[in-house]
Design a protein around this motif. Structure first.
Motif, short mmCIF file in Angstrom:
data_model
loop_
_atom_site.label_atom_id
_atom_site.label_comp_id
_atom_site.label_asym_id
_atom_site.label_seq_id
_atom_site.Cartn_x
_atom_site.Cartn_y
_atom_site.Cartn_z
N ASN A 135 0.81 -1.22 0.00
CA ASN A 135 0.00 0.00 0.00
C ASN A 135 0.84 1.27 0.00
OD1 ASN A 135 -2.74 -1.01 0.09
ND2 ASN A 135 -2.24 -1.80 2.12
N THR A 136 2.17 1.14 -0.03
CA THR A 136 3.04 2.32 -0.01
C THR A 136 3.70 2.47 -1.38
OG1 THR A 136 3.51 1.96 2.34
CG2 THR A 136 4.99 3.44 1.13
N PRO A 137 3.33 3.50 -2.15
CA PRO A 137 3.94 3.70 -3.47
C PRO A 137 5.44 3.89 -3.35
CG PRO A 137 1.97 5.06 -3.21
CD PRO A 137 2.27 4.48 -1.87
N GLY A 138 6.17 3.16 -4.21
CA GLY A 138 7.62 3.31 -4.27
C GLY A 138 8.38 2.57 -3.19
N PHE A 139 7.70 1.92 -2.24
CA PHE A 139 8.37 1.21 -1.14
C PHE A 139 8.64 -0.21 -1.59
CE2 PHE A 139 9.61 1.04 3.23
CZ PHE A 139 9.40 -0.27 3.64
N ARG A 140 9.89 -0.52 -2.04
CA ARG A 140 10.19 -1.82 -2.64
C ARG A 140 11.51 -2.40 -2.12
NH1 ARG A 140 8.80 1.45 -7.07
NH2 ARG A 140 6.69 1.08 -7.83
N GLU A 141 11.88 -2.12 -0.88
CA GLU A 141 13.13 -2.66 -0.35
C GLU A 141 13.01 -4.15 -0.09
OE1 GLU A 141 14.21 -0.47 3.04
OE2 GLU A 141 14.44 1.44 2.01
N LYS A 142 11.80 -4.65 0.17
CA LYS A 142 11.58 -6.08 0.37
C LYS A 142 10.38 -6.50 -0.47
CE LYS A 142 10.93 -6.26 4.77
NZ LYS A 142 10.73 -6.85 6.12
N ASN A 143 10.28 -7.85 -0.66
CA ASN A 143 9.14 -8.41 -1.40
C ASN A 143 8.96 -7.73 -2.75
OD1 ASN A 143 8.12 -8.51 1.77
ND2 ASN A 143 7.77 -10.41 0.62
N ILE A 144 10.06 -7.61 -3.49
CA ILE A 144 10.01 -6.91 -4.78
C ILE A 144 9.03 -7.60 -5.73
CG2 ILE A 144 11.36 -6.29 -6.82
CD1 ILE A 144 13.76 -5.95 -4.99
N GLY A 145 9.10 -8.95 -5.76
CA GLY A 145 8.23 -9.68 -6.69
C GLY A 145 6.76 -9.45 -6.41
N LEU A 146 6.36 -9.56 -5.14
CA LEU A 146 4.95 -9.36 -4.79
C LEU A 146 4.53 -7.92 -5.06
CD1 LEU A 146 4.70 -11.33 -1.42
CD2 LEU A 146 4.01 -12.08 -3.71
N LYS A 147 5.39 -6.97 -4.73
CA LYS A 147 5.07 -5.56 -4.96
C LYS A 147 4.86 -5.30 -6.45
CE LYS A 147 4.77 -1.15 -3.88
NZ LYS A 147 3.65 -0.62 -3.10
N ASN A 148 5.71 -5.89 -7.29
CA ASN A 148 5.58 -5.70 -8.72
C ASN A 148 4.29 -6.31 -9.25
OD1 ASN A 148 7.96 -4.59 -10.56
ND2 ASN A 148 8.82 -5.28 -8.61
N VAL A 149 3.98 -7.51 -8.78
CA VAL A 149 2.74 -8.16 -9.23
C VAL A 149 1.55 -7.29 -8.86
CG1 VAL A 149 1.20 -10.14 -8.90
CG2 VAL A 149 3.66 -10.49 -9.19
N TYR A 150 1.53 -6.82 -7.62
CA TYR A 150 0.37 -6.04 -7.15
C TYR A 150 0.22 -4.76 -7.96
CZ TYR A 150 -2.79 -3.63 -3.98
OH TYR A 150 -3.87 -2.98 -3.46
N GLU A 151 1.33 -4.02 -8.19
CA GLU A 151 1.21 -2.76 -8.91
C GLU A 151 0.91 -2.97 -10.39
OE1 GLU A 151 4.45 -0.16 -8.26
OE2 GLU A 151 3.98 0.15 -6.14
N ARG A 152 1.46 -4.04 -10.98
CA ARG A 152 1.21 -4.27 -12.41
C ARG A 152 -0.23 -4.68 -12.68
NH1 ARG A 152 4.28 -8.11 -15.39
NH2 ARG A 152 4.77 -9.27 -13.49
N ILE A 153 -0.84 -5.49 -11.80
CA ILE A 153 -2.25 -5.82 -12.06
C ILE A 153 -3.12 -4.59 -11.88
CG2 ILE A 153 -1.96 -8.25 -11.41
CD1 ILE A 153 -3.36 -7.61 -8.77
N ARG A 154 -2.74 -3.67 -10.97
CA ARG A 154 -3.49 -2.43 -10.81
C ARG A 154 -3.39 -1.57 -12.07
NH1 ARG A 154 -7.40 -3.02 -7.35
NH2 ARG A 154 -6.73 -3.40 -5.23
N LEU A 155 -2.19 -1.49 -12.63
CA LEU A 155 -2.01 -0.69 -13.84
C LEU A 155 -2.71 -1.31 -15.04
CD1 LEU A 155 1.72 0.38 -13.48
CD2 LEU A 155 -0.24 1.90 -13.58
N TYR A 156 -2.63 -2.63 -15.13
CA TYR A 156 -3.17 -3.30 -16.33
C TYR A 156 -4.67 -3.51 -16.25
CZ TYR A 156 -3.35 -6.41 -20.34
OH TYR A 156 -3.64 -6.96 -21.55
N TYR A 157 -5.17 -3.96 -15.09
CA TYR A 157 -6.59 -4.30 -14.98
C TYR A 157 -7.41 -3.26 -14.20
CZ TYR A 157 -5.34 -9.02 -16.50
OH TYR A 157 -4.90 -10.10 -17.20
N GLY A 158 -6.75 -2.35 -13.49
CA GLY A 158 -7.52 -1.42 -12.66
C GLY A 158 -8.19 -2.17 -11.52
N ASN A 159 -9.49 -1.89 -11.32
CA ASN A 159 -10.24 -2.53 -10.24
C ASN A 159 -10.78 -3.91 -10.61
OD1 ASN A 159 -9.91 -0.35 -8.51
ND2 ASN A 159 -11.59 0.76 -9.48
#
Length: 536
Positions: free
Chosen positions: A480-504
């Motif tokens: 839930n923190t934009p730009g906060f990617r020091e840990k769990n990079i893979g999960l953070k990327n998946v979460y943000e990419r589905i938001r960008l690609y699919y929206g809600n």
């Protein structure tokens, strides 16, 4: 007769316009699951229409719709269920049986004898109810003007029923018995006639309505002493002719005015449908012509404003698409180094142990990287994604040996669906690195997928070491923190990419216990929801 003719024509026009209105049709034939929907449409659609009719026709006392639709909420004044009023249900059945389009008749209900004009609702030939107008007898009587006190009369509808009368029941029967057959329904006299019997005389005046519903009759009963002279009758005839001439001239003028107003109404209807290129013909220089010119000026300005707004929206959409693609590419670039690092770490471990399969694993990694390098699109089929996952797990299997097992169970029908590339692989990578690797005896990774009624669900589970509440809270903050990617990079990327690609229309959820961790990726292919997605 002429007064009653125009009065009944107006009443019939109200019946026809109401029963032919498509929006009214929709109201009386719609199945309302919620009462408030029926009530809301009544006040926004039915009530304004009825108020308009009342304002135009002073002879209307009330208007009531008797409907068969059980889902409509009755209000006992203007909408009632047909089954609740036996007298009106009987009239409804008689009109259907005798194929009567509309009628004016007398009906007794609620303890009163009422003069009713009625027409059957029909939707695609299927009768759905009865629209009734109660007429004011006193005002209709006034339409006949002053009459000698010795003159008594009644009006017969095309079916021979007395609908308005100053006669008693016995006088009506006596008067009708004096008329020959050619003045009765089906054989009305074509002109004013007189018949005498004793001291009484009967006059019949037939008239027809423009809708062709049949011949109506005004019947007057008087005594010979009240008969007008021939000269007076001639004078009355001349006056009638003058009135007819005035009516014809009024009709011609009204038609001309109506035609011009109709052109403006047609233009307004096209504007309502979004056609702002319409040009209304303008004839003359009167108020109607000025109205047409004003409408043309307004539509021209609206057309230019809409075009400018459309161009602005298009440019905005193009900018949003470009921004979205740039964000997706930036997030994608973080996945590949992360995948490569973990894979090389597994190969380094194999080399240190002198494993002979190291060369095969290096080839496997090279093939996987080559495949990803050839992906020139942001989306791939789920089948290609699963192939990449299988290669990754083979590499990790080489590293962990018997400590790592994996099972793939994805519905074959889903394999041709397009998904963002490397959208599931980071979830598998997280299961191995943070679940299986942290457990001494290792464990199993399960990858499954199945179709839902509006999309699909993909799940990655592992029985390695789960997350405690502190770790789960940390993961929530990372996602839930934009730009906060020091840990769990893979999960953070998946979460943000589905938001960008699919929206809600997509969401990532998880649940974790000491014995099992499950990540669930839900993708909906329907329209984008308006509410924000949730994760837990």
């Amino acid at each position: 007769a002429e007064s009653m003719k125009y009065t009944f024509s107006g009443v019939q026009g109200v019946l026809y316009n109401f029963c032919s209105d498509n929006e009214i049709w929709g109201y009386f034939n719609r199945d309302y699951q919620y009462p408030e929907n029926s009530i809301r449409e009544y006040y926004t659609l039915v009530r304004p229409t009825l108020d308009t009719y009342r304002a135009l026709h002073a002879e209307i006392v009330s208007m009531t719709m008797f409907t068969r639709n059980e889902s409509i909420v009755p209000n006992l004044s203007e909408i009632r269920l047909l089954r609740d009023v036996p007298e009106m249900e009987a009239l409804f059945e008689r009109m259907l049986e005798e194929n009567i389009f509309w009628t004016v008749t007398q009906v007794r209900y609620n303890g009163n004898q009422r003069l009713i004009a009625a027409q059957v609702f029909r939707s695609y030939g299927k009768p759905g109810g009865l629209f009734c107008i109660e007429l004011d007898r006193q005002k209709l009587n006034m339409l006949l003007g002053d009459r000698d006190t010795d003159v008594r009369w009644c009006i017969l509808n095309p079916y021979g029923e007395s609908v308005l009368s100053t006669l008693s029941t016995e006088e009506e029967a006596e008067m009708l018995s004096m008329l020959p057959g050619d003045t009765m329904p089906g054989g009305h006299a074509s002109q004013v006639t007189r018949f005498t019997k004793g001291r009484q005389a009967v006059f019949t005046v037939p008239f027809t309505l423009p809708d062709g519903s049949g011949t109506w009759t005004v019947v007057e009963m008087t005594t010979p002493g009240t008969l007008v002279s021939t000269n007076i009758r001639l004078l009355v005839g001349v006056l009638v002719l003058l009135l007819l001439l005035m009516a014809v001239l009024s009709y011609v003028f009204a038609r001309y005015l109506s035609k011009r107003l109709g052109q403006i109404m047609q233009g307004i209807e096209k504007i309502e449908k979004g056609d702002f290129s319409v040009v209304i013909p303008v004839d003359g220089s009167d108020e109607v012509a000025q109205l047409g010119e004003a409408m043309n000026h307004m539509t021209g300005r609206l057309d230019r404003l809409i075009q400018e707004n459309t161009d602005m929206q298009l440019r905005q959409q193009q900018l949003e698409v470009a921004t979205r693609e740039a964000s997706l590419n930036a997030l994608q670039s973080q996945i590949n180094p992360h995948f490569l690092y973990n894979s090389l770490e597994a190969i380094q471990s194999g080399i240190a142990q002198g494993d002979e399969e190291t060369g095969h694993i290096v080839q496997l990694l090279a093939r996987s990287l080559r495949r990803q390098a050839t992906w020139d699109k942001t989306t791939v089929t789920l089948r290609e994604e699963l192939t990449c996952i299988d290669e990754y797990l083979q590499i990790q299997k080489f590293r962990f040996g018997d400590r790592l097992n994996y099972v793939t169970d994805v519905d074959p029908d889903l394999e041709s669906m397009m998904v963002p590339k490397l959208i599931v692989q980071p979830l598998v990578e997280n299961a191995v690195s943070h679940g299986i690797a942290r457990k001494t005896e290792g464990g199993t990774v399960w990858i499954s997928g199945h179709r839902t009624k509006d999309g699909m669900v993909l799940q990655v589970e592992n029985d390695g070491q789960g997350m405690d509440e502190l770790e789960q809270e940390s993961l929530r903050q990372i996602l839930n923190t934009p730009g906060f990617r020091e840990k769990n990079i893979g999960l953070k990327n998946v979460y943000e990419r589905i938001r960008l690609y699919y929206g809600n229309r997509a969401d990532l959820k998880w649940e974790s216990t000491p014995m099992l961790t499950r990540f669930t990726l839900s993708i909906h292919t329907g329209e984008e929801d308006r509410d924000e997605g949730t994760h837990s």
